[in-house]
Write a protein that holds these residues in place. Structure first.
Motif, mmCIF file in Angstrom:
data_model
loop_
_atom_site.group_PDB
_atom_site.id
_atom_site.type_symbol
_atom_site.label_atom_id
_atom_site.label_comp_id
_atom_site.label_asym_id
_atom_site.label_seq_id
_atom_site.Cartn_x
_atom_site.Cartn_y
_atom_site.Cartn_z
ATOM 1 N N UNK A 111 50.635 87.339 -76.444
ATOM 2 C CA UNK A 111 50.293 86.208 -76.898
ATOM 3 C C UNK A 111 50.661 85.041 -75.936
ATOM 4 N N UNK A 112 49.956 84.082 -75.713
ATOM 5 C CA UNK A 112 50.076 83.077 -74.961
ATOM 6 C C UNK A 112 50.933 81.900 -75.694
ATOM 7 N N UNK A 113 52.261 81.807 -74.788
ATOM 8 C CA UNK A 113 53.406 80.855 -75.563
ATOM 9 C C UNK A 113 53.388 79.700 -74.642
ATOM 10 N N UNK A 114 52.674 79.533 -73.409
ATOM 11 C CA UNK A 114 52.755 78.454 -72.771
ATOM 12 C C UNK A 114 51.934 78.402 -71.453
ATOM 13 N N UNK A 115 51.326 77.351 -70.883
ATOM 14 C CA UNK A 115 50.567 77.479 -69.807
ATOM 15 C C UNK A 115 50.937 76.083 -68.873
ATOM 16 N N UNK A 116 51.467 76.488 -67.646
ATOM 17 C CA UNK A 116 51.818 75.679 -66.761
ATOM 18 C C UNK A 116 50.585 75.533 -65.630
ATOM 19 N N UNK A 170 55.254 89.224 -75.677
ATOM 20 C CA UNK A 170 54.688 90.640 -76.624
ATOM 21 C C UNK A 170 55.088 90.502 -77.969
ATOM 22 N N UNK A 171 54.149 90.947 -78.767
ATOM 23 C CA UNK A 171 54.259 90.874 -80.205
ATOM 24 C C UNK A 171 55.303 92.008 -80.523
#
Length: 140
Positions: free
Chosen positions: A113-118, A126-127
């Motif tokens: 799952x994407x948690x943050x984008x820089x 990971x789930x």
């Protein structure tokens, strides 16, 4: 029947219920049962000691969660994170092209799952294990 008669029945029924309860004997007071020991399910494999007093029993949350098999953990460690092809950051809006698909924060790719984008990397979680991995932008 007059249209106001149903409205008179409601107070009369309430008054009749109150009068009937005045003539009925009072019920026995309820007693709270005391817990001398807790018998957890055998699948937990955890012995929970009895409380020292009449207070609540403290149970660790980890004791209630199912255990992950070692095979799932081993498979999650060897699983390769997705590739990041492009990143677009416009103010507060952040998008990343992951495995050729545009995605935002909170979306999932397989087990990640994407948690943050820089501006130069994406944080995947990971789930199954909850591990976090930063994946840099791949140069093409």
């Amino acid at each position: 029947m007059k249209p106001f008669l149903p409205f008179l029945l409601i107070p009369l029924l309430g008054l009749g219920g109150w009068a009937a309860s005045a003539w009925m004997p009072a019920p026995d007071p309820l007693t709270i049962p005391t817990v001398l020991k807790l018998d957890p399910p055998p699948a937990l494999g955890v012995a929970i000691p009895p409380p020292a007093s009449d207070g609540p029993v403290a149970v660790s949350l980890d004791a209630l969660l199912p255990l992950l098999p070692s095979e799932v953990l081993r498979q999650a460690d060897t699983q390769k994170p997705p590739t990041v092809n492009a990143i677009l950051v416009l103010g507060v809006q952040r998008l990343a092209q992951v495995n050729g698909m545009p995605m935002g924060i909170g979306e999932s790719v397989g087990d990640f799952r994407i948690a943050d984008i820089e501006t130069d990397r994406v944080l995947f979680v990971q789930h199954t294990v909850g591990k976090q991995r930063w994946v840099p932008l791949t140069d093409q």
